[in-house]
Scaffold this motif. Structure first.
Motif, PDB file in Angstrom:
ATOM      1  N   UNK A  36     -37.234 -60.679  75.481  1.00 44.48           N
ATOM      2  CA  UNK A  36     -37.304 -59.892  74.261  1.00 44.48           C
ATOM      3  C   UNK A  36     -36.829 -58.475  74.575  1.00 44.48           C
ATOM      4  N   UNK A  37     -36.002 -57.918  73.716  1.00 43.13           N
ATOM      5  CA  UNK A  37     -35.517 -56.546  73.878  1.00 43.13           C
ATOM      6  C   UNK A  37     -35.561 -55.865  72.519  1.00 43.13           C
ATOM      7  N   UNK A  59     -33.858 -46.016  73.005  1.00 48.04           N
ATOM      8  CA  UNK A  59     -34.787 -46.456  74.037  1.00 48.04           C
ATOM      9  C   UNK A  59     -35.147 -47.907  73.741  1.00 48.04           C
ATOM     10  N   UNK A  60     -35.182 -48.727  74.780  1.00 47.53           N
ATOM     11  CA  UNK A  60     -35.434 -50.161  74.607  1.00 47.53           C
ATOM     12  C   UNK A  60     -36.663 -50.584  75.399  1.00 47.53           C
ATOM     13  N   UNK A  61     -37.563 -51.284  74.717  1.00 49.20           N
ATOM     14  CA  UNK A  61     -38.714 -51.911  75.374  1.00 49.20           C
ATOM     15  C   UNK A  61     -38.403 -53.396  75.507  1.00 49.20           C
ATOM     16  N   UNK A  62     -38.419 -53.910  76.741  1.00 54.87           N
ATOM     17  CA  UNK A  62     -38.034 -55.303  76.957  1.00 54.87           C
ATOM     18  C   UNK A  62     -39.049 -56.018  77.840  1.00 54.87           C
ATOM     19  N   UNK A  63     -38.975 -57.333  77.792  1.00 58.31           N
ATOM     20  CA  UNK A  63     -39.868 -58.163  78.605  1.00 58.31           C
ATOM     21  C   UNK A  63     -39.237 -59.532  78.810  1.00 58.31           C
ATOM     22  N   UNK A  64     -39.352 -60.056  80.025  1.00 55.25           N
ATOM     23  CA  UNK A  64     -38.978 -61.442  80.312  1.00 55.25           C
ATOM     24  C   UNK A  64     -40.234 -62.165  80.753  1.00 55.25           C
ATOM     25  N   UNK A  65     -40.486 -63.320  80.153  1.00 53.61           N
ATOM     26  CA  UNK A  65     -41.765 -63.991  80.388  1.00 53.61           C
ATOM     27  C   UNK A  65     -41.581 -65.494  80.471  1.00 53.61           C
ATOM     28  N   UNK A  66     -42.463 -66.122  81.238  1.00 57.18           N
ATOM     29  CA  UNK A  66     -42.632 -67.562  81.129  1.00 57.18           C
ATOM     30  C   UNK A  66     -43.610 -67.768  79.985  1.00 57.18           C
ATOM     31  N   UNK A 157     -42.560 -61.170  58.815  1.00 54.67           N
ATOM     32  CA  UNK A 157     -42.844 -60.054  57.919  1.00 54.67           C
ATOM     33  C   UNK A 157     -44.235 -60.166  57.313  1.00 54.67           C
ATOM     34  N   UNK A 158     -44.692 -61.384  57.086  1.00 57.27           N
ATOM     35  CA  UNK A 158     -46.034 -61.585  56.534  1.00 57.27           C
ATOM     36  C   UNK A 158     -47.109 -61.170  57.524  1.00 57.27           C
ATOM     37  N   UNK A 159     -46.779 -61.229  58.815  1.00 55.82           N
ATOM     38  CA  UNK A 159     -47.728 -60.840  59.855  1.00 55.82           C
ATOM     39  C   UNK A 159     -47.627 -59.360  60.211  1.00 55.82           C
ATOM     40  N   UNK A 160     -46.617 -58.670  59.664  1.00 57.33           N
ATOM     41  CA  UNK A 160     -46.397 -57.250  59.964  1.00 57.33           C
ATOM     42  C   UNK A 160     -46.933 -56.400  58.819  1.00 57.33           C
ATOM     43  N   UNK A 161     -47.747 -55.398  59.140  1.00 61.07           N
ATOM     44  CA  UNK A 161     -48.306 -54.497  58.143  1.00 61.07           C
ATOM     45  C   UNK A 161     -47.604 -53.137  58.259  1.00 61.07           C
ATOM     46  N   UNK A 162     -46.661 -52.823  57.356  1.00 61.38           N
ATOM     47  CA  UNK A 162     -45.881 -51.590  57.500  1.00 61.38           C
ATOM     48  C   UNK A 162     -46.701 -50.321  57.339  1.00 61.38           C
ATOM     49  N   UNK A 384     -40.145 -55.179  62.486  1.00 63.46           N
ATOM     50  CA  UNK A 384     -40.377 -56.595  62.730  1.00 63.46           C
ATOM     51  C   UNK A 384     -39.652 -56.995  64.011  1.00 63.46           C
ATOM     52  N   UNK A 385     -40.311 -57.744  64.882  1.00 60.39           N
ATOM     53  CA  UNK A 385     -39.715 -58.142  66.157  1.00 60.39           C
ATOM     54  C   UNK A 385     -39.628 -59.656  66.277  1.00 60.39           C
ATOM     55  N   UNK A 386     -38.803 -60.118  67.215  1.00 61.02           N
ATOM     56  CA  UNK A 386     -38.740 -61.546  67.541  1.00 61.02           C
ATOM     57  C   UNK A 386     -39.851 -61.914  68.524  1.00 61.02           C
ATOM     58  N   UNK A 387     -40.595 -60.908  69.003  1.00 64.62           N
ATOM     59  CA  UNK A 387     -41.664 -61.107  69.974  1.00 64.62           C
ATOM     60  C   UNK A 387     -41.610 -60.023  71.030  1.00 64.62           C
ATOM     61  N   UNK A 388     -42.496 -60.109  72.014  1.00 60.06           N
ATOM     62  CA  UNK A 388     -42.471 -59.156  73.113  1.00 60.06           C
ATOM     63  C   UNK A 388     -43.160 -57.846  72.788  1.00 60.06           C
ATOM     64  N   UNK A 389     -42.765 -56.767  73.471  1.00 56.91           N
ATOM     65  CA  UNK A 389     -43.445 -55.484  73.299  1.00 56.91           C
ATOM     66  C   UNK A 389     -43.148 -54.858  71.946  1.00 56.91           C
ATOM     67  N   UNK A 390     -43.995 -53.901  71.547  1.00 57.65           N
ATOM     68  CA  UNK A 390     -43.775 -53.172  70.305  1.00 57.65           C
ATOM     69  C   UNK A 390     -42.629 -52.186  70.477  1.00 57.65           C
ATOM     70  N   UNK A 391     -42.030 -51.805  69.371  1.00 56.89           N
ATOM     71  CA  UNK A 391     -40.994 -50.780  69.402  1.00 56.89           C
ATOM     72  C   UNK A 391     -41.572 -49.441  69.867  1.00 56.89           C
ATOM     73  N   UNK A 392     -40.738 -48.652  70.530  1.00 53.05           N
ATOM     74  CA  UNK A 392     -41.074 -47.255  70.766  1.00 53.05           C
ATOM     75  C   UNK A 392     -40.760 -46.502  69.475  1.00 53.05           C
ATOM     76  N   UNK A 393     -41.782 -45.945  68.838  1.00 49.34           N
ATOM     77  CA  UNK A 393     -41.573 -45.291  67.542  1.00 49.34           C
ATOM     78  C   UNK A 393     -42.112 -43.869  67.509  1.00 49.34           C
ATOM     79  N   UNK A 394     -42.478 -43.318  68.682  1.00 47.10           N
ATOM     80  CA  UNK A 394     -43.007 -41.965  68.732  1.00 47.10           C
ATOM     81  C   UNK A 394     -41.878 -40.956  68.614  1.00 47.10           C
ATOM     82  N   UNK A 395     -42.206 -39.804  68.032  1.00 48.55           N
ATOM     83  CA  UNK A 395     -41.232 -38.730  67.947  1.00 48.55           C
ATOM     84  C   UNK A 395     -40.074 -39.067  67.026  1.00 48.55           C
ATOM     85  N   UNK A 396     -38.848 -38.936  67.530  1.00 52.16           N
ATOM     86  CA  UNK A 396     -37.651 -39.094  66.698  1.00 52.16           C
ATOM     87  C   UNK A 396     -37.158 -40.538  66.641  1.00 52.16           C
ATOM     88  N   UNK A 397     -37.771 -41.429  67.383  1.00 54.20           N
ATOM     89  CA  UNK A 397     -37.242 -42.792  67.490  1.00 54.20           C
ATOM     90  C   UNK A 397     -37.711 -43.678  66.348  1.00 54.20           C
TER      91      UNK A 397
END
Length: 413
Positions: A36-37, A59-66, A157-162, A384-397
């Motif tokens: 996930x990226x 900035x990208x938050x990514x993860x590779x997982x089994x 989107x139904x699982x995401x609360x904006x 909304x993500x395909x999975x993995x870590x949350x977006x970096x949304x602090x500051x200007x991002x």
């Protein structure tokens, strides 16, 4: 299973076997290498005059997982029926989620499904925890079955609360499943017509007169807050689904209402209402899917306030296709959702689009290899993500794209 262990199991279950017409142990083990990226961007333009500003890029938050459950949800279940005579039967279904990648989740709960049923020519009366009628279209009319990185964007989107907070969109606690439910299913011999209706109890305490309702309890500290409000009906769900399945055509419509918050003292009830229409048609060489969904949170107030709380909603659609090729199956879908915050947000309404593609290669009737790829594009604050870590949304991002893939194997038993 070793022979000794099997003998002990048979002996231990012998009393149950006499009472059951059938007893089945079933399950799915699904394992994948998933990546996930989730990329956030600074969308502000650089300025070379006062005030001077340099764009911060991305900035990208990514993860590779089994991971698990990227094609089918991993599970272990027990189901059985007893013939009561006269066309009546009793049945049970206990299904537990499994995280086979780490073994940490197993038979400790039956949160996937735990129901007891009475069945006959009249249909089925089902009691317990089960899927809500409004969730079914998100799974049935999605080529990816609402799992893995390719899962239905409407489901994500139904699982995401904006607006933040607990629960899915609007704080909905009953998007996918409802506990403490009483459900009725139509009998199968109705010329292709099928349907289900569900009422889930909130199981909160009620007081008469209502003024006797005690104040709320802080969920973090556990302390009673004299000025807080008490929830009376939060968690209740009522909904139904009606469809027609005949030959290659399957079409269904559903509607549900879930109380996200309810306060006697404030005189308010927050209700998340879901309506969707889905259909599929199998042409043989390809099977087409489509779904349209509208989810809305509304506040009903006994006394109209000077500044009412705006409603919020989202509308989404999905189109998809599966194409069989020998022992394999190509899957693809495109979906779009748009949130209407009705003044709840100072920026333009959030929206997201998603493209998914995958391939399943069946090694046998029970074992398959699969690969999925998906990308979501967010704008105006959607995250909304395909999975993995949350977006970096602090500051200007600001959340922008979410990309992922699954390579895995699934075995069913």
């Amino acid at each position: 299973m070793k022979a000794g262990s099997l003998s002990m199991l048979v002996l231990g279950a012998s009393g149950l076997a006499h009472a059951q017409s059938s007893l089945t142990i079933f399950g799915v083990i699904d394992a994948s290498v998933s990546h996930y990226a989730n990329k956030s961007e600074d969308r502000n333009a650089a300025t070379f005059t006062s005030p001077f500003y340099v764009n911060q890029g991305s900035v990208t938050a990514s993860r590779t997982a089994l991971a698990n459950s990227a094609y089918n949800n991993s599970r272990l279940g027990f189901r059985g029926t007893e013939d009561l005579g006269g066309g009546l039967a009793a049945g049970f279904w206990l299904e537990s989620p499994i995280t086979n990648d780490d073994g940490a989740t197993g038979l400790s709960t039956f949160t996937r499904r735990s129901t007891l049923s009475l069945m006959g020519e009249f249909g089925e009366l089902r009691l317990g925890r089960d899927y809500t009628p409004t969730f079914w279209s998100d799974a049935v009319f999605d080529p990816f079955g609402a799992v893995g990185v390719g899962a239905n964007l409407i489901s994500s989107a139904s699982l995401f609360n904006p607006t933040g907070g607990a629960g899915g969109f609007g704080g909905n606690p009953n998007y996918m499943r409802a506990s403490n439910s009483v459900a009725y299913f139509l009998p199968p011999a109705l010329g292709g017509i099928y349907g289900q209706f569900m009422y889930a109890l909130h199981e909160n305490n009620s007081y008469a007169p209502g003024s006797a309702t005690p104040p709320g309890v802080n969920p973090v500290t556990g302390q009673v807050n004299p000025g807080a409000v008490a929830s009376a009906r939060a968690g209740r769900y009522v909904g139904g689904r009606l469809g027609y399945l005949r030959g290659p055509l399957d079409i269904a419509v559903s509607y549900g209402s879930s109380i996200a918050a309810d306060s006697y003292f404030a005189g308010t009830t927050d209700d998340v209402r879901t309506a969707n229409l889905g259909a599929s048609y199998d042409f043989g060489v390809a099977k087409l899917f489509g779904e349209l969904t509208r989810m809305r949170r509304e506040r009903d107030e006994v006394v109209a306030p000077l500044i009412p709380v705006p409603d919020s909603e989202f509308v989404g659609y999905l189109i998809g296709v599966t194409v069989p090729i020998g022992p394999g199956l190509i899957r693809a879908s495109y979906a779009r959702v748009k949130y209407d915050m009705n003044g709840n947000s100072p920026v333009p309404d959030p929206k997201a689009t998603k493209f998914s593609i995958g391939y399943v290669h069946n090694l046998s009737r029970r074992t398959a290899l699969y690969a999925n790829f998906a990308q979501i594009r967010n704008s105006n604050g959607a995250a909304v993500t395909v999975g993995g870590p949350a977006f970096v949304s602090a500051g200007v991002f600001t959340p922008r794209t979410s990309t992922g893939y699954d390579f895995g194997i699934r075995h069913a038993f």
